[in-house]
Design a protein around this motif. Structure first.
Motif, PDB file in Angstrom:
ATOM      1  N   LEU A  13      24.769  52.501  39.013  1.00  0.00           N
ATOM      2  CA  LEU A  13      25.675  51.424  38.625  1.00  0.00           C
ATOM      3  C   LEU A  13      25.009  50.610  37.524  1.00  0.00           C
ATOM      4  O   LEU A  13      23.885  50.142  37.685  1.00  0.00           O
ATOM      5  CB  LEU A  13      25.977  50.536  39.835  1.00  0.00           C
ATOM      6  N   MET A  14      25.719  50.427  36.395  1.00  0.00           N
ATOM      7  CA  MET A  14      25.187  49.696  35.253  1.00  0.00           C
ATOM      8  C   MET A  14      26.006  48.426  35.056  1.00  0.00           C
ATOM      9  O   MET A  14      27.204  48.485  34.781  1.00  0.00           O
ATOM     10  CB  MET A  14      25.249  50.570  33.996  1.00  0.00           C
ATOM     11  N   ILE A  15      25.337  47.264  35.184  1.00  0.00           N
ATOM     12  CA  ILE A  15      26.037  45.978  35.153  1.00  0.00           C
ATOM     13  C   ILE A  15      25.662  45.239  33.870  1.00  0.00           C
ATOM     14  O   ILE A  15      24.496  44.891  33.650  1.00  0.00           O
ATOM     15  CB  ILE A  15      25.695  45.126  36.383  1.00  0.00           C
ATOM     16  N   HIS A  16      26.651  45.000  33.044  1.00  0.00           N
ATOM     17  CA  HIS A  16      26.408  44.409  31.722  1.00  0.00           C
ATOM     18  C   HIS A  16      26.189  42.895  31.792  1.00  0.00           C
ATOM     19  O   HIS A  16      26.395  42.248  32.821  1.00  0.00           O
ATOM     20  CB  HIS A  16      27.574  44.739  30.780  1.00  0.00           C
ATOM     21  N   ALA A  17      25.787  42.335  30.663  1.00  0.00           N
ATOM     22  CA  ALA A  17      25.544  40.900  30.527  1.00  0.00           C
ATOM     23  C   ALA A  17      26.843  40.161  30.222  1.00  0.00           C
ATOM     24  O   ALA A  17      27.898  40.773  29.981  1.00  0.00           O
ATOM     25  CB  ALA A  17      24.533  40.662  29.404  1.00  0.00           C
ATOM     26  N   ALA A  18      26.771  38.840  30.208  1.00  0.00           N
ATOM     27  CA  ALA A  18      27.907  38.032  29.763  1.00  0.00           C
ATOM     28  C   ALA A  18      28.083  38.198  28.257  1.00  0.00           C
ATOM     29  O   ALA A  18      27.114  38.413  27.522  1.00  0.00           O
ATOM     30  CB  ALA A  18      27.672  36.562  30.098  1.00  0.00           C
ATOM     31  N   PRO A  41      31.232  49.422  35.113  1.00  0.00           N
ATOM     32  CA  PRO A  41      32.382  48.524  35.141  1.00  0.00           C
ATOM     33  C   PRO A  41      32.389  47.562  33.957  1.00  0.00           C
ATOM     34  O   PRO A  41      31.343  47.266  33.377  1.00  0.00           O
ATOM     35  CB  PRO A  41      32.170  47.753  36.455  1.00  0.00           C
ATOM     36  N   ASP A  42      33.583  47.102  33.604  1.00  0.00           N
ATOM     37  CA  ASP A  42      33.733  45.914  32.772  1.00  0.00           C
ATOM     38  C   ASP A  42      33.981  44.766  33.748  1.00  0.00           C
ATOM     39  O   ASP A  42      34.996  44.751  34.457  1.00  0.00           O
ATOM     40  CB  ASP A  42      34.919  46.041  31.822  1.00  0.00           C
ATOM     41  N   LEU A  43      33.059  43.827  33.820  1.00  0.00           N
ATOM     42  CA  LEU A  43      33.178  42.730  34.774  1.00  0.00           C
ATOM     43  C   LEU A  43      34.400  41.876  34.470  1.00  0.00           C
ATOM     44  O   LEU A  43      34.880  41.842  33.330  1.00  0.00           O
ATOM     45  CB  LEU A  43      31.917  41.864  34.723  1.00  0.00           C
ATOM     46  N   PRO A  44      34.913  41.171  35.467  1.00  0.00           N
ATOM     47  CA  PRO A  44      36.064  40.281  35.231  1.00  0.00           C
ATOM     48  C   PRO A  44      35.803  39.342  34.058  1.00  0.00           C
ATOM     49  O   PRO A  44      34.721  38.769  33.929  1.00  0.00           O
ATOM     50  CB  PRO A  44      36.169  39.506  36.553  1.00  0.00           C
ATOM     51  N   GLY A  45      36.808  39.227  33.190  1.00  0.00           N
ATOM     52  CA  GLY A  45      36.706  38.345  32.041  1.00  0.00           C
ATOM     53  C   GLY A  45      36.186  38.999  30.781  1.00  0.00           C
ATOM     54  O   GLY A  45      36.206  38.372  29.712  1.00  0.00           O
ATOM     55  N   ALA A  51      41.571  40.271  31.071  1.00  0.00           N
ATOM     56  CA  ALA A  51      42.726  39.535  31.570  1.00  0.00           C
ATOM     57  C   ALA A  51      42.461  38.871  32.917  1.00  0.00           C
ATOM     58  O   ALA A  51      43.188  37.952  33.314  1.00  0.00           O
ATOM     59  CB  ALA A  51      43.926  40.472  31.684  1.00  0.00           C
ATOM     60  N   GLN A  52      41.440  39.317  33.606  1.00  0.00           N
ATOM     61  CA  GLN A  52      41.059  38.761  34.910  1.00  0.00           C
ATOM     62  C   GLN A  52      39.871  37.826  34.694  1.00  0.00           C
ATOM     63  O   GLN A  52      38.794  38.265  34.338  1.00  0.00           O
ATOM     64  CB  GLN A  52      40.661  39.904  35.859  1.00  0.00           C
ATOM     65  N   PRO A  53      40.020  36.515  34.870  1.00  0.00           N
ATOM     66  CA  PRO A  53      38.927  35.597  34.530  1.00  0.00           C
ATOM     67  C   PRO A  53      37.704  35.773  35.418  1.00  0.00           C
ATOM     68  O   PRO A  53      37.813  36.199  36.571  1.00  0.00           O
ATOM     69  CB  PRO A  53      39.558  34.212  34.745  1.00  0.00           C
ATOM     70  N   TYR A  54      36.556  35.462  34.852  1.00  0.00           N
ATOM     71  CA  TYR A  54      35.321  35.451  35.640  1.00  0.00           C
ATOM     72  C   TYR A  54      35.320  34.179  36.474  1.00  0.00           C
ATOM     73  O   TYR A  54      35.342  33.074  35.940  1.00  0.00           O
ATOM     74  CB  TYR A  54      34.087  35.499  34.743  1.00  0.00           C
ATOM     75  N   LEU A  55      35.260  34.324  37.788  1.00  0.00           N
ATOM     76  CA  LEU A  55      35.314  33.176  38.679  1.00  0.00           C
ATOM     77  C   LEU A  55      33.932  32.749  39.152  1.00  0.00           C
ATOM     78  O   LEU A  55      33.584  31.571  39.091  1.00  0.00           O
ATOM     79  CB  LEU A  55      36.206  33.490  39.888  1.00  0.00           C
ATOM     80  N   SER A  56      33.159  33.699  39.652  1.00  0.00           N
ATOM     81  CA  SER A  56      31.846  33.374  40.199  1.00  0.00           C
ATOM     82  C   SER A  56      31.062  34.656  40.426  1.00  0.00           C
ATOM     83  O   SER A  56      31.631  35.750  40.479  1.00  0.00           O
ATOM     84  CB  SER A  56      31.989  32.628  41.534  1.00  0.00           C
ATOM     85  N   SER A 166      32.402  29.647  33.031  1.00  0.00           N
ATOM     86  CA  SER A 166      32.079  29.963  34.431  1.00  0.00           C
ATOM     87  C   SER A 166      30.936  30.964  34.521  1.00  0.00           C
ATOM     88  O   SER A 166      30.034  30.824  35.357  1.00  0.00           O
ATOM     89  CB  SER A 166      33.314  30.494  35.167  1.00  0.00           C
ATOM     90  N   SER A 167      30.926  31.956  33.644  1.00  0.00           N
ATOM     91  CA  SER A 167      29.853  32.964  33.697  1.00  0.00           C
ATOM     92  C   SER A 167      28.514  32.366  33.278  1.00  0.00           C
ATOM     93  O   SER A 167      27.477  32.609  33.914  1.00  0.00           O
ATOM     94  CB  SER A 167      30.197  34.174  32.828  1.00  0.00           C
ATOM     95  N   VAL A 168      28.510  31.561  32.226  1.00  0.00           N
ATOM     96  CA  VAL A 168      27.265  30.951  31.774  1.00  0.00           C
ATOM     97  C   VAL A 168      26.778  29.909  32.780  1.00  0.00           C
ATOM     98  O   VAL A 168      25.574  29.782  33.031  1.00  0.00           O
ATOM     99  CB  VAL A 168      27.432  30.329  30.373  1.00  0.00           C
ATOM    100  N   SER A 169      27.702  29.171  33.378  1.00  0.00           N
ATOM    101  CA  SER A 169      27.324  28.206  34.409  1.00  0.00           C
ATOM    102  C   SER A 169      26.612  28.893  35.572  1.00  0.00           C
ATOM    103  O   SER A 169      25.566  28.424  36.058  1.00  0.00           O
ATOM    104  CB  SER A 169      28.558  27.463  34.920  1.00  0.00           C
ATOM    105  N   GLU A 170      27.158  30.015  36.028  1.00  0.00           N
ATOM    106  CA  GLU A 170      26.517  30.779  37.094  1.00  0.00           C
ATOM    107  C   GLU A 170      25.147  31.290  36.644  1.00  0.00           C
ATOM    108  O   GLU A 170      24.179  31.278  37.404  1.00  0.00           O
ATOM    109  CB  GLU A 170      27.398  31.960  37.494  1.00  0.00           C
TER     110      GLU A 170
END
Length: 246
Positions: A13-18, A41-45, A51-56, A166-170
């Motif tokens: 699993l490869m998880i990209h940055a903001a 995956p393309d993370l939310p946002g 189209a799906q916002p990054y929440l947390s 939201s992503s940078v805050s997290e």
């Protein structure tokens, strides 16, 4: 959540940055060979999930758990970069049965000072991401190869202020979960030699909190290891996969 999956027998699993999306792993995927089942995956946002916002981080980890259970029910190695590395740490800490090993690349695990002013400035600067000259300058700073700059510009233009904040805050408030020290799988922590002091302190904190983990400083790299030194990640992943015992 959009997910791209390669054929192969060894799931990673490869998880990209903001600020980017799954395309950022293209240099790494080109090096890994046909035995690797890249789950990207393309993370939310971001990217095709814009189209799906990054929440947390918490919400995103739930989504990533579903991704692993669907595409690698016996577990996967996980590699994450920057914010994606924070998510990889959370997955290993909370769901170790699904994580065979972790490569943590440039994860900020020591909270940044003064998050309020940082986010306020980010909110004001957010519209600049839609201007190609500004995005090109950011891409250069991140070490993104010329062949991937159009992908970066597309993602920058599509990222909403809500997702960005939201992503940078997290990201800048992230701390290691208490259960990180209990993880039993292989862990390699990578940090660029030319990264800022906070990133080096974070790398040392991440590795020291987990006995048996390995910390490596990547020479010639800043906050751009997946682009400037993908071979280091590839060799690290291959070493984990070869050494994995179910």
């Amino acid at each position: 959540m959009y997910v791209n999956v390669d054929e192969g027998s060894d799931p990673v699993l490869m998880i990209h940055a903001a600020g980017v999306s799954g395309w950022m792993w293209r240099p790494l995927r080109e090096l890994l060979g046909p035995t690797i089942k890249a789950i990207v995956p393309d993370l939310p946002g971001f990217g095709r999930s814009a189209a799906q916002p990054y929440l947390s981080h918490e919400d995103t980890v739930r989504g990533l758990t579903d991704v692993i259970e669907r595409h690698a029910p016996q577990g996967a190695h996980v590699v994450g970069f920057s914010m994606g590395a924070q998510l990889a740490i959370l997955l290993a800490s909370e769901l170790p049965r699904l994580v065979r090993g972790v490569v943590v690349v440039s994860a900020e695990t020591k909270p940044a000072p003064f998050p309020g002013p940082t986010l306020a400035l980010l909110s004001l600067a957010a519209p600049l991401a839609r201007h190609r000259r500004f995005a090109a300058a950011q891409a250069h700073q991140l070490g993104i190869p010329n062949r991937l700059v159009d992908d970066y510009f597309h993602d920058s233009a599509a990222t909403t202020r809500e997702t960005l904040l939201s992503s940078v805050s997290e990201n800048i408030r992230f701390t290691l979960p208490a259960t990180w020290s209990d993880y039993q799988g292989a862990v390699d922590v990578l940090v660029g030699a030319n990264e800022r002091k906070l990133m080096h302190e974070s790398a040392e904190l991440t590795a020291s909190a987990l006995p048996g983990s390995t910390l490596r400083t990547v020479q010639g790299a800043a906050h751009d290891i997946p682009f400037s030194q993908p071979g280091v990640i590839a060799s690290t992943l291959h070493g984990q996969i070869i050494g994995f015992t179910p």
